[in-house]
Structures are given as C-alpha cells and as structure tokens.
Design an enzyme around this catalytic site. Sequence first.
Site, PDB file in Angstrom:
ATOM      1  CG  ASP A  43       4.153  21.982  53.089  1.00  0.00           C
ATOM      2  OD1 ASP A  43       4.294  21.177  52.154  1.00  0.00           O
ATOM      3  OD2 ASP A  43       3.272  21.861  53.962  1.00  0.00           O
ATOM      4  CD  GLU A 217      -2.102  16.286  42.598  1.00  0.00           C
ATOM      5  OE1 GLU A 217      -3.056  16.082  43.362  1.00  0.00           O
ATOM      6  OE2 GLU A 217      -2.031  15.794  41.454  1.00  0.00           O
ATOM      7  CD  GLU A 336      21.126  33.161  70.509  1.00  0.00           C
ATOM      8  OE1 GLU A 336      20.457  32.501  71.330  1.00  0.00           O
ATOM      9  OE2 GLU A 336      21.706  34.219  70.802  1.00  0.00           O
TER      10      GLU A 336
END
Length: 457
Positions: A43, A217, A336
């Site tokens: 999502d 939907e 990082e």
Amino acid sequence: MSTHLRRRLAAVCWSAILVCIAALVPGTARADNPIVQHLYTADPAPLVYNGRVYLYTGHDEDGATYFDMREWRVFSSSDMVNWTDHGTPMNLDTFAWADENAWAGHVAQRGGKFYWYVPVRNAATGRMAIGVAVADSPTGPFRDALGRPLVENGEIDPAIFIDDNGQAYMYWGNPNLWYVRLNTDMISFSGAPTQIPLTTAGFGTRTGNPSRPTLYEEAPWVYKRNGQYYMIFAAECCSEFIAYSTAPSPTGPWTYRGTVMPRQGSSFTNHPGIVDFNGSSYFFYHNGALPGGGGFARSVAVERFSYNANGTIPTINMTTAGAPQVGTLNPYTRQEAETIAWGSGIETEPASEGGMNVGWIQNGDYIKVKGVAFGSGASSFTARVASAGAGGSIELRLGGPNGTLVGTCAVPVTGGWQTWTTATCPVSGAAGTQDLYLRFTGGGGYLFNVNWWRFAT
C-alpha cells in the site's frame, strides 16, 4: 532478502528446485524492484518533500494468511533507487482506541506538520474507521491527533488531496466511494461526508456482479495536473488492476479513462500512488515478487512513466528493473547503512545512536548501493560497527557481490550488538561511478551490525 524470507524460501524449495537455487545464490537478484527486500511492504503512499521522496507503507507480517498488519513503515530516497529505511514511526498502539488492521494510509504535509490518515478497527465498535496522526517530521514519530476516529463508516483506504486554493479533501471507501472537505487544521472537516455516485460512465463497467456495477474497488488516489483532476484506483477485485478516471473538479463529475496497470504480480490486490519528482513522473504499486510473496505478503515497487501528449496515462507494466537512478550517490559524506538499493540476508533495527542500523548479518550477506560516484578515487573506508558475535569483515566490491575487490575492512568484537566502534581500512581501485557492494564475511551465526559508512579521498 531477509533471513526470515530466506528460511521461507528454503522451505518451499522442494517444489521448485532450480528456481530456489537461483534465488538463494548471492548475486542472482540484481534488479531494483521491489524496492525493499528485507521485509514485506504494501500500500505505497509517496510524498515529495524537501528534495526527497518519502514512501509510507504498510507491513505484511511474515507467514500471514490474511492482512495481518500491525505497523506502518517509512522509507525515503533522493535518487529513486537507494532507499533509506526509517523504521516504524507509527503502529496500532499509536491509537489507543484501535485494536487491529494497520491498513493502507496516506500522508499529507501542511504548515510544517505531517498528517498520516489510516484505516484501523475501532475496538469499541468492531468497525473500520479512519484515524489521523501528526508529526513534526516526515519520519515521525507520529502521535494520535484526536484520540478518536476522524470518520467511521466501516470503510477504508483514505487519500488526501490539497487543491491549489488550499482546500483539502479526504477520499476513501470500499465498497463505496466518499469524500469530505477537511478544515485547514487537517484533523476536522466541514459538512457531512459525501458519497460519490459510482456510475459506469464515471468508473467503468463491471460484469457479473450486480451489487457492484462499476470497476471501482478501493484505494483512491487523487491529484491535479494541468487543470485536470485524476483519480487512480484499484479496480475489480479479484485480482485487481489499476484504473483511472478524470474530472473538471475535485468532486466530479468523473469520467472513466481506462487501465493504468493490468492484472500482474502474484498479488490479488494492488494499490496506486503517483508523484512527480525531479522532472519525472513515478507510479508506485505493490506485488508479490519477493520469495514467499503473494496476496498477504506484498512488496512495493516503482516505475517511471511519461504522460501521453493529451494528458492520458499510458499502460504501465511491472518490471524488475524499476525506475532509473536520479543523479548519483556521494560516498564521501556519511551514508546510513540502511540506505539500500538491494539487500540480501540483512534486516534492520533501531540503533542506540539514533536512526536504524543493519543487523542479523551472516556470512555472504550483502548490500548493494547503486550509482556511487567515487570520482578520481577513494583511499579509505570507514564504518560504524558493533558485534556481540565473532566479528568479521566488510568486503568492498564493485559491480556485484563477487565483483572487483577494492578493500576489506575488519570488524572487531565490541562486546554488544549496540556497542559501537569505528573501523577503517585502505581502499584501492574505487574510481568513477560504480555500483558498490558491501559484502559481509566471517564465521557462523550472526557476525556484526553496521550503522553508517563513509569513504575518503
């Protein structure tokens, strides 16, 4: 791939020996989609802010047989290929009134604050409701802005759109489609929620399901381009494809325009997100492409696309290549360790020094960092490391996990997984723009953790 995913893959190898061998051998997975490999993500909700794309996702739990989702995750990138894992700035515990279903949300920025709208189950009513959390940073932490639902009608998938005149809207719904006008505080609204008519002219024709005559939907995504309003949505479960409609105003009337992404990708759901970044347009979605992936173990991916001359959206297919890199990565500033284009075997966790670190490292695991601009050449490499195991080495390789070796950095035992020290080693032969692989070697078990790294000239 994470150690959890690797174990799951090994368990199913008996039914697909050759495929599984290819997936387990280091270096065979060289694509950049899905964009996160050490956990399942779903999502996608991208947000462009301050020169970066922030990607907000759900997290499908390992081994789930339904939408078992308890937290949300954040990743960000300045080049669309190397993504930094910012961890979990929000979970179900953020909402004291919710008990299940950390499902598909959306983040909007306004007035220096970031608002995350999510569907969760209200423990008191047992119905799905929309909550909203707020943070002062795009990476959180987020806190419940209301202490109660913003709206509750049993429906899901909120999406936020702020028009040019400053009016904000929230759209959501499955099986229906709703909108409400948000106030400028972004945590209240004016008037009542309005149901958008689901007509076949507006949202296409579905056959064989009289109770749902249109293709709509779930998962609406609304934005404006060249004076026209677009609504992208997941269409016709199951399995879903991505379709879209357009309108002359944010409230309609909507006209169905066709398919954006066909049914693909080993997941019976899909979820769209579209943003413009650095002069290009990008389409985010999810599929089941990782080992063990499927309808309840999804992974976010991205494609770059260009609109047709008349403003329509072309058909976009899923690829393993993903979007091309925007610019390069500078190895001479602190990077990082959880900034990754592709990771094999590693996972991430919160670091005691702040942010996240890479951990659960075993012999042969690696991290790929794409498009590293070494220029005329690097002379040394430094990494922040910790080990309660046996320590080991970081091999610096170019072009692949078994590519040209330009340096090897020994990692000592530090006495704790969060007891950090700095390790430095010489480098020779790292010049030009290269794909860098940090390959981790050592004995058995977990070896060490890595927090950050940097090269020097």
